[in-house]
Design an enzyme around this catalytic site. Structure first.
Site, PDB file in Angstrom:
ATOM      1  N   LYS A  57      -7.001   2.811  -3.456  1.00 41.09           N
ATOM      2  CA  LYS A  57      -7.360   2.976  -1.732  1.00 41.09           C
ATOM      3  C   LYS A  57      -7.377   4.404  -1.182  1.00 41.09           C
ATOM      4  O   LYS A  57      -7.136   5.782  -1.911  1.00 41.09           O
ATOM      5  CB  LYS A  57      -6.534   2.668  -1.016  1.00 41.09           C
ATOM      6  CG  LYS A  57      -6.266   2.495   0.669  1.00 41.09           C
ATOM      7  CD  LYS A  57      -5.095   1.319   1.137  1.00 41.09           C
ATOM      8  CE  LYS A  57      -5.146   2.025   2.267  1.00 41.09           C
ATOM      9  NZ  LYS A  57      -4.167   1.245   3.192  1.00 41.09           N
ATOM     10  N   LYS A  75     -10.262  -0.172  -2.273  1.00 43.51           N
ATOM     11  CA  LYS A  75     -10.509  -0.499  -0.879  1.00 43.51           C
ATOM     12  C   LYS A  75     -10.144   0.993  -0.471  1.00 43.51           C
ATOM     13  O   LYS A  75      -9.732   1.854  -0.159  1.00 43.51           O
ATOM     14  CB  LYS A  75      -8.590  -0.376  -0.754  1.00 43.51           C
ATOM     15  CG  LYS A  75      -8.829  -0.887   0.795  1.00 43.51           C
ATOM     16  CD  LYS A  75      -7.269  -2.044   1.250  1.00 43.51           C
ATOM     17  CE  LYS A  75      -7.147  -1.616   2.459  1.00 43.51           C
ATOM     18  NZ  LYS A  75      -5.789  -2.423   2.940  1.00 43.51           N
ATOM     19  N   ASP A 120       0.817  -1.020   0.093  1.00 40.11           N
ATOM     20  CA  ASP A 120       0.024   0.407  -0.393  1.00 40.11           C
ATOM     21  C   ASP A 120       0.864   1.162   0.088  1.00 40.11           C
ATOM     22  O   ASP A 120       1.583   1.393   0.898  1.00 40.11           O
ATOM     23  CB  ASP A 120      -0.734  -0.291   1.482  1.00 40.11           C
ATOM     24  CG  ASP A 120      -2.029  -1.034   1.623  1.00 40.11           C
ATOM     25  OD1 ASP A 120      -1.862  -1.811   0.447  1.00 40.11           O
ATOM     26  OD2 ASP A 120      -3.333  -0.859   2.207  1.00 40.11           O
TER      27      ASP A 120
END
Lengths: 320, 287
Positions: free
Chosen positions: A220, A256, A157
């Protein structure tokens, strides 16, 4: 939709990234987001009522979609191990409970998580690139990423450089994502846009496209360190972006939302949006994740309530 | 110009977590006077309102049980002060709910105020009664002290809408428990007004949560709730009480069975001590 959104072949992408100006022209040329409309659509979808068997299905799906996260300065190997145990078997009293999708930790704790999750389907995700601010030189970010990958992380991430994005240096952001993607090797790359700092939905859409063009496997919402984090309308804009991107290029990108999703109700509202905006294809751990920690306990309590008919309490789930 | 005023009718809502929400279900039910005349519509709580109330009570527990006993006593005394200031309103409501004479209704309100003061005085004294320094065969101090049980669900008595309510709620909260109380089904209006008094008298939100509605509908969910630690069956109809006690056994709740109570009489310590747990500590004397 504008012509740029239908049929975006690799050649066109090459042209787009040939200069900062052309990339800026493309991103700023994306259709604007009607903020009032997005908020209203989101609020309308949030009123959907999911009950009985559909709810039971949605609860299990939500558990399977969770990236069980601990990103505290005070994290210890012991805490990560207990989190991993919970990820494998969220409810030890009920073996029918599915495991979560992944455990998300800081890079230095990846080896601990990998060891604790060996032999289970649960993936190990690691934040990298000077999370959460992303304020470090590119070589440092790449080393951070390579470290996590070498330690066995399946998913990375990364955070984008919001300063560069907000001052219009899109090409710099693009190249940074490309570089990190390369450093990831086979690991999946999730690109954190930190929507709480992007201020407008137009920016969220631009950042989503930028991240997808640069090769991100997931986009995300947030680090979880900035508020507001994952709000429903922001996720709605991002879901629209991945849907449009697949229509234009044929490549599917995951979404996400992370941060601030604490209750089952929030989670189900997100699932409704995924189904309505992006489509059923995204209702799978490969394409949609929920970054959360306390959400899992609420889901487990709801699951127990569904199974026993009695309201459950926080004394019957683990502390986290 | 007409001198006639439009009637300003009151909306009777729930009192949960320091706020006054309508029932999540949107339902209400008509409340009548003792002879059967229409009084008002009260919110008809659903099991989800009960769940929310338990969450609010649990959230308020650490703060309330952590406050000093002296402070809790002062807060309860403050409730008595404010109730005293609204005697006339409560007397009217009690009279309508129970069909009492004006004098008896006023007497019931006075008794409720006195009951609050009585329990408020016990706040910093109950520990001396229930605690002890136990003699042990060794060089140790052995001390027992009482601690609150946790979240207690109370089914308030049906026949005594204010005095009965105060008599079951005050002993629970004064020792540091938090409470979800299901008001008298037939006379819920004084309970809702008591919520207004509580909201303005330094009682932290969530310490007392008042639900109105059908006892038979809500009580089973409170009795089976795994995050409720005690259950007072004062207002449970005879046939329901045994069933509720069975449901409460799942997580070993403390249960207070219903009995023939005279709410006007001196209460004694039973209700006060029932919602306490004893903690015993061993400590070397250092000799």
């Amino acid at each position: 939709m504008t012509a740029t959104l239908t049929g975006l072949d690799p050649g066109t992408v090459e042209d787009l990234i040939s200069s900062d100006a052309s990339l800026r022209r493309f991103l700023r040329g994306l259709p604007g987001v009607d903020q009032v409309g997005a908020d209203a659509r989101s609020a309308a979808l949030a009123t959907r009522s999911i009950k009985t068997t559909a709810k039971a299905w949605a609860l299990d799906l939500a558990i399977r979609l969770i990236d069980l996260t601990t990103l505290e300065g005070a994290d210890t190997p012991g805490k990560v191990r207990s989190l991993c145990a919970k990820a494998r078997r969220p409810d030890p009293a009920d073996p029918t409970t599915p495991p979560v999708a992944a455990v998300c930790v800081y890079p230095d704790l990846v080896p601990v998580a990998v060891e604790a999750l060996r032999g289970s389907p649960v993936q190990v995700a690691s934040v990298a690139t000077a999370f959460p601010a992303g304020r470090a030189a590119l070589p440092v970010k790449l080393a951070d990423t390579a470290d996590a990958v070498a330690a066995g992380a399946h998913e990375i991430d990364m955070v984008i450089d919001r300063g560069a994005f907000l001052s219009g240096r899109y090409l710099q952001v693009y190249e940074e994502i490309r570089a990190v993607k390369e450093a990831c090797g086979t690991a999946h790359l999730k690109v954190i846009l930190e929507t709480g700092e992007l201020t407008t939905y137009d920016n969220v859409r631009r950042a989503s496209w930028l991240a997808m063009l640069a090769g991100g496997d997931f986009i995300k919402t947030s680090t979880g360190k900035v508020f507001p984090a994952a709000t429903l309308p922001v996720t709605l804009v991002m879901l629209g972006a991945v849907r449009d991107y697949r229509a234009a290029t044929g490549r599917q990108v995951g979404v996400k939302p992370a941060g601030g999703i604490r209750t089952t109700k929030d989670a189900l509202r997100h699932l409704v949006q995924v189904n309505e905006i992006a489509g059923e294809d995204w209702l799978d751990p490969r394409w949609f994740r929920l970054g959360a920690s306390s959400l899992l306990n609420d889901l487990l309590m709801q699951r127990t309530k569904a199974a026993t008919g009695r309201y459950c309490g926080p004394d019957y789930v683990s502390l986290d | 110009m007409s001198t006639e005023r439009l009637a300003v009718r009151k909306t009777y809502k729930l009192y949960v977590g320091g706020r006054f929400p309508r029932s999540e279900s949107g339902r209400s039910y008509p409340v009548t006077t003792a002879p059967g005349g229409f009084l008002a519509n009260a919110a008809m709580a659903s099991r989800k309102d009960a769940r929310d109330a338990v969450v609010a009570a649990r959230k308020a527990f650490p703060g309330w049980s952590g406050a000093t006993a002296y402070n809790r006593g002062q807060v309860l005394y403050r409730v008595a002060e404010l109730l005293e200031g609204r005697r006339a309103q409560f007397a009217d409501e009690v009279r309508a709910a129970e069909g009492l004479t004006k004098r008896d209704a006023a007497g019931a309100v006075d008794a409720a105020v006195d009951r609050l003061v009585w329990y408020a005085g016990w706040a910093d004294k109950i520990a001396q009664i229930t605690g002890a320094a136990n003699p042990v065969a060794g060089p140790y101090f052995n001390l027992s002290t009482s601690e609150p049980t946790g979240v207690v669900a109370v089914l308030a008595p049906h026949d005594s809408s204010l005095l009965g309510l105060v008599s079951v709620v005050a002993p629970v909260v004064i020792t540091g428990n938090t409470v979800v109380v299901l008001a008298s089904e037939t006379g819920p209006l004084p309970a809702v007004s008591l919520g207004e008094v509580l909201a303005t008298s330094d009682v932290p939100g969530g310490v007392v949560n008042v639900l109105t509605g059908r006892t038979a509908e809500i009580a089973p969910h409170l009795a089976a709730h795994m995050d409720v630690n005690g259950l007072d069956l004062a207002g449970a109809p005879g046939d329901l009480a045994a069933e509720l006690e069975t449901a409460a056994a799942d997580n070993l709740k403390r249960v207070l069975r219903p009995g023939a109570e005279d709410w006007a009489a001196e209460p004694g310590l039973t209700r006060l001590t029932h919602w306490l747990e004893t903690k015993t500590v061993w400590h070397p004397t250092g000799t």
